[in-house]
Enzyme design. Structure first.
Site, mmCIF file in Angstrom:
data_model
loop_
_atom_site.group_PDB
_atom_site.id
_atom_site.type_symbol
_atom_site.label_atom_id
_atom_site.label_comp_id
_atom_site.label_asym_id
_atom_site.label_seq_id
_atom_site.Cartn_x
_atom_site.Cartn_y
_atom_site.Cartn_z
ATOM 1 N N HIS B 269 7.839 88.114 1.335
ATOM 2 C CA HIS B 269 7.527 89.427 1.922
ATOM 3 C C HIS B 269 6.370 89.318 2.920
ATOM 4 O O HIS B 269 6.476 89.766 4.065
ATOM 5 C CB HIS B 269 7.170 90.388 0.782
ATOM 6 C CG HIS B 269 6.865 91.786 1.216
ATOM 7 N ND1 HIS B 269 7.790 92.807 1.147
ATOM 8 C CD2 HIS B 269 5.736 92.347 1.721
ATOM 9 C CE1 HIS B 269 7.244 93.926 1.602
ATOM 10 N NE2 HIS B 269 5.989 93.682 1.951
ATOM 11 N N GLU B 270 5.275 88.710 2.493
ATOM 12 C CA GLU B 270 4.103 88.632 3.369
ATOM 13 C C GLU B 270 4.373 87.727 4.567
ATOM 14 O O GLU B 270 3.923 88.011 5.681
ATOM 15 C CB GLU B 270 2.872 88.164 2.594
ATOM 16 C CG GLU B 270 2.430 89.095 1.464
ATOM 17 C CD GLU B 270 2.179 90.540 1.897
ATOM 18 O OE1 GLU B 270 1.779 90.770 3.054
ATOM 19 O OE2 GLU B 270 2.421 91.458 1.074
ATOM 20 N N HIS B 273 5.969 89.799 7.177
ATOM 21 C CA HIS B 273 4.964 90.517 7.979
ATOM 22 C C HIS B 273 4.288 89.549 8.958
ATOM 23 O O HIS B 273 4.073 89.865 10.122
ATOM 24 C CB HIS B 273 3.875 91.107 7.075
ATOM 25 C CG HIS B 273 4.276 92.363 6.351
ATOM 26 N ND1 HIS B 273 4.691 93.491 7.006
ATOM 27 C CD2 HIS B 273 4.273 92.674 5.030
ATOM 28 C CE1 HIS B 273 4.944 94.454 6.114
ATOM 29 N NE2 HIS B 273 4.703 93.973 4.904
ATOM 30 N N GLU B 299 7.456 96.989 7.841
ATOM 31 C CA GLU B 299 8.068 96.833 6.526
ATOM 32 C C GLU B 299 9.523 96.375 6.653
ATOM 33 O O GLU B 299 10.034 95.681 5.773
ATOM 34 C CB GLU B 299 7.965 98.169 5.773
ATOM 35 C CG GLU B 299 8.063 98.069 4.285
ATOM 36 C CD GLU B 299 6.871 97.389 3.613
ATOM 37 O OE1 GLU B 299 5.829 97.157 4.278
ATOM 38 O OE2 GLU B 299 6.989 97.070 2.405
#
Lengths: 506, 506
Positions: B269-270, B273, B299
């Site tokens: 997830h990170e 980003h 997101e």
């Protein structure tokens, strides 16, 4: 609040922002040396430049001048009724403001530009062992340093003005005298040592696990009293200590599997610096006074722990069982006495940062004499390599076969650090003199270590040195703590006593 | 250089300093979450406040106004002959300046003070499960947020003004419609899933070595294309991504031996980003445009990698051999199909951050509806806990037995983040719609993963989304990339196709 109190409060408010900006810059630099992604380096230097620009703006803010005028303060005695700490605050903040306000922006920018180019030129000149490629850069740096010194103080010897940046109040002539006495004493000692038995040390050349070096390093830092709730240990190419806030004093180190002593003593050395910064008194927090009072005094703290404690027999009596258990594969057959003698080997060498406790000061004395002669014009840049070789031959009896291991070995001159080197040797002298004063009060240091009263040692340093920050200039601090001027005799006595045991005559 | 070019250059120079100060603040905050010694926290908040104060000063610097006046720019169309990027630069920098210059310092300080107290009150209220202790703080926060919104735009619905901070151009009414359609579709899917076979997953509850989780996490981040020469991975209590410079985009994660999926998907997830920030076009570097264009689009990138790629069958076909080898002690008897179904378990739950891909949006829809009603005054703070319970019963079929697991579970409202929650669900919708557009061009995503053409996927995201930074507002970006307005149908189609396979009817 009367007018004086109000004006001082106004100055302290300005100083708080200056200090805080300095801490932010320190974080940017700490991160650069520890965790910065490799491609981020260029923008990081822009970030540092921006913060240092804001720092400079705040240091020369016109409010400083109006508040000093309001107080009638011109760098001499403070107004009536002002206490010792506020007087020191006025002295230091006035000195900083005056100097920064005097030096024209043009010169500051020129020095930044020239030293940046010069440092790069030095790095490649050292790599190529080509002093002539570096020489024109060094000339420019020397010219700018001299110009700077004459702007800051037109009436003083430029070398003294530069020296004052690192060792406030010190004079080149006085240091020259100190170093003459030191050199003579060290020369006698070195002759005795060279006629003694060389201790065995092949076990130090084996590989030592880096993870275990780190484990032991942390244990020793904790033993010294370094507070990891107010600091931390990380890795960097060159070990350093930096203050990011009153409760944030960080140290770094490096480990090499094949150089166990290097990492170990770097851990102790930097924690010694860290203890000084962590020990600054609460009333000085976040001010210009919350710092070491000079580089020499700072170095006295790192070297006290590294050499006077860390290379002592009682220290190893205490720690060798654990150390030799951790590295049993290398040390199973080595007893503590043998290990102790091995960590105190003395051998004249060409490289300053690898020098032992006895020969180290020679490297400094040489640099001090040469940089002073360069600045005064008594030595030309082109004659530097030959002068360097001669000095090493005279003082250490060895000569570098190339300039990379000679006058190109250190970065300092290339970045304009003239007057900085002597502080390394002053640190040794202060450390020995402070140790004597401590022993007069607490009894022999060896007994304190042997009896596990190391907390008493730190307590004494805190009370007599650390807590005062920059309240006292180094000379005054030395007189207050030891009752005497700085004197190389203490250091020579210490070395003679120690090395007559390590090197028994053959 | 003509007048227009000169004025824009002047604005860009101001913006460069603003951006750089923001990066310095980001370093202070990153360090606070990763390496800061525990006792340094108080001074760190002073340091952040100082830098953010300088940042604010620079944002409202009078030169902005005079340069905008010189350009005749008032937030509408830019001057003739100005290109798309400079127009976007004018739009965004004008909007920032206008907003910050409008809001009185008194209100900014009041919001900082109130939210700081309110956050502490929320933390202890949650601990004690005592909503009434938090209620008066929430009322104050809502009042201030409303006051702020009406100052920024007296003519708009305050909720829309707040929403615009996180999702520029979005409107509460439009999101309400989107979410109604989404809720209906999810409800149908959830019913089907609940009548299907629950996949076995007890092997996920065993301990997984943290060191190996970290090893695998780094491998997957590298596979995704996250550049560790321009970023790094560290540990923190709450995972986050932060930009410290154009070539310095750092991610953090956390590992728990007993929650292997949490650390794994946080890594993915990170890094999602991080790829967005690392992919911003070179011409936007160091400007206000060098950022994600909205939280929803941001997101979409993290969730695309986490869910659409990271929870897909082709991803695990590729990575399960290595993963199951690393954790052989837990997974020896588990085949890839079983593992794939286990990481895609669906189960209505009370806690947002633990929710699966299907039920997650319900948590957001509930918060969106409630915060909008609170701000409009259609719901009183005292009625919030009951309204929360009702919403969970209606949408998820379960009810929290206490407020700690109910309306007190998230920090957002306590710190004034009203209008922030919807962006989490918008991210899912954008991700699905972007994926369809990508597949129209490159073919099925599953084939790209299976054929080791993941670089094509990142290339498409870079070209179509990342490189543009904030040049296009999120709505415009969506139309450019997908040829359509945001539509929950894509997300529902994606979920229906996936979960009809994961949960075959029993």
């Amino acid at each position: 609040m009367n007018d004086i109190t109000a004006a001082i409060a106004g100055l302290k408010e300005l100083d708080e922002t200056v200090t805080r900006l300095g801490h932010v810059a320190a974080l940017l630099e700490w991160d650069q040396e520890t965790y910065l992604p490799e491609k981020a380096i260029e923008e990081r230097s822009n970030q540092v430049a921006m913060i240092m620009g804001l720092h400079h703006e705040k240091v020369v803010d016109p409010s400083w001048e109006s508040l000093f005028v309001e107080l009638g303060y011109d760098g001499g005695g403070g107004p009536d009724g002002v206490d010792e700490i506020d007087n020191a605050f006025l002295r230091e903040s006035y000195k900083r403001w005056k100097k920064k306000a005097k030096v024209p922006k043009r010169l500051v920018e020129e020095m930044a530009r020239v030293t940046s180019i010069s440092q790069a030129a030095w790095a490649s000149a050292r790599k190529a062992d080509d002093f002539t490629a570096f020489a024109p850069h060094l000339r420019k740096v020397l010219d700018l340093e001299k110009e700077y010194a004459l702007i800051v103080n037109p009436d003083a010897d430029p070398y003294d003005t530069l020296l004052d940046e690192y060792e406030p109040g010190a004079k080149g002539d006085e240091i020259a005298d100190l170093f003459d006495g030191l050199a003579a004493g060290l020369d006698d000692l070195l002759r005795k040592i060279q006629s003694g038995n060389r201790p065995p040390s092949s076990f130090l050349e084996k590989p030592y696990s880096v993870a275990k070096q780190n484990e032991f390093g942390k244990i020793v830092q904790q033993y010294m009293g370094y507070d990891t709730h107010r600091g931390r240990l990380d890795l960097s190419t060159h070990p350093f200590t930096t203050t990011l806030g009153p409760d944030d004093v960080r140290v770094t180190t490096r480990y090499d599997e094949n150089l166990v002593l290097s990492g170990l003593f770097s851990n102790i050395h930097e924690a010694g610096h860290g203890l000084y910064e962590q020990g600054v008194g609460r009333s000085l927090r976040g001010t210009i006074l919350a710092d070491g009072t000079s580089l020499g005094i700072h170095e006295s703290q790192s070297r006290f722990w590294e050499n006077v404690v860390g290379r002592s027999r009682p220290f190893w009596n205490k720690w060798y069982p654990e150390f030799s258990r951790l590295f049993a594969e290398n040390l199973e057959t080595v007893d503590v006495g043998t290990f102790y003698r091995a960590v105190n080997q003395v051998r004249p060498s060409l490289i300053r940062v690898e020098a032992d406790e006895v020969t180290y000061s020679f490297h400094i004395i040489i640099r001090f004499r040469l940089e002073r002669a360069l600045l005064a014009g008594d030595l030309t840049v082109e004659d530097l390599p030959e002068a360097w070789r001669e000095s090493y031959r005279d003082l250490l009896g060895i000569t570098p076969s190339n300039d990379a291991d000679g006058c190109l070995q250190d970065v300092h001159w290339s970045v304009g650090l003239i007057g900085y080197f002597p502080t390394y040797a002053l640190g040794n002298l202060y450390a020995a003199q402070f140790t004597r004063a401590m022993e007069n009060e607490l009894g022999p240091l060896g007994d304190l270590v042997a009896d596990d009263r190391i907390g008493k040692v730190l307590g004494w340093l805190r009370k007599n040195i650390h807590s005062h920050g920059r309240v006292y200039l180094p000379g005054e601090l030395c007189r207050r703590v030891t009752g005497a001027e700085l004197d190389p005799g203490y250091f020579l006595d210490y070395l003679n006593a120690k090395y007559s045991e390590v090197y028994q005559p053959s």
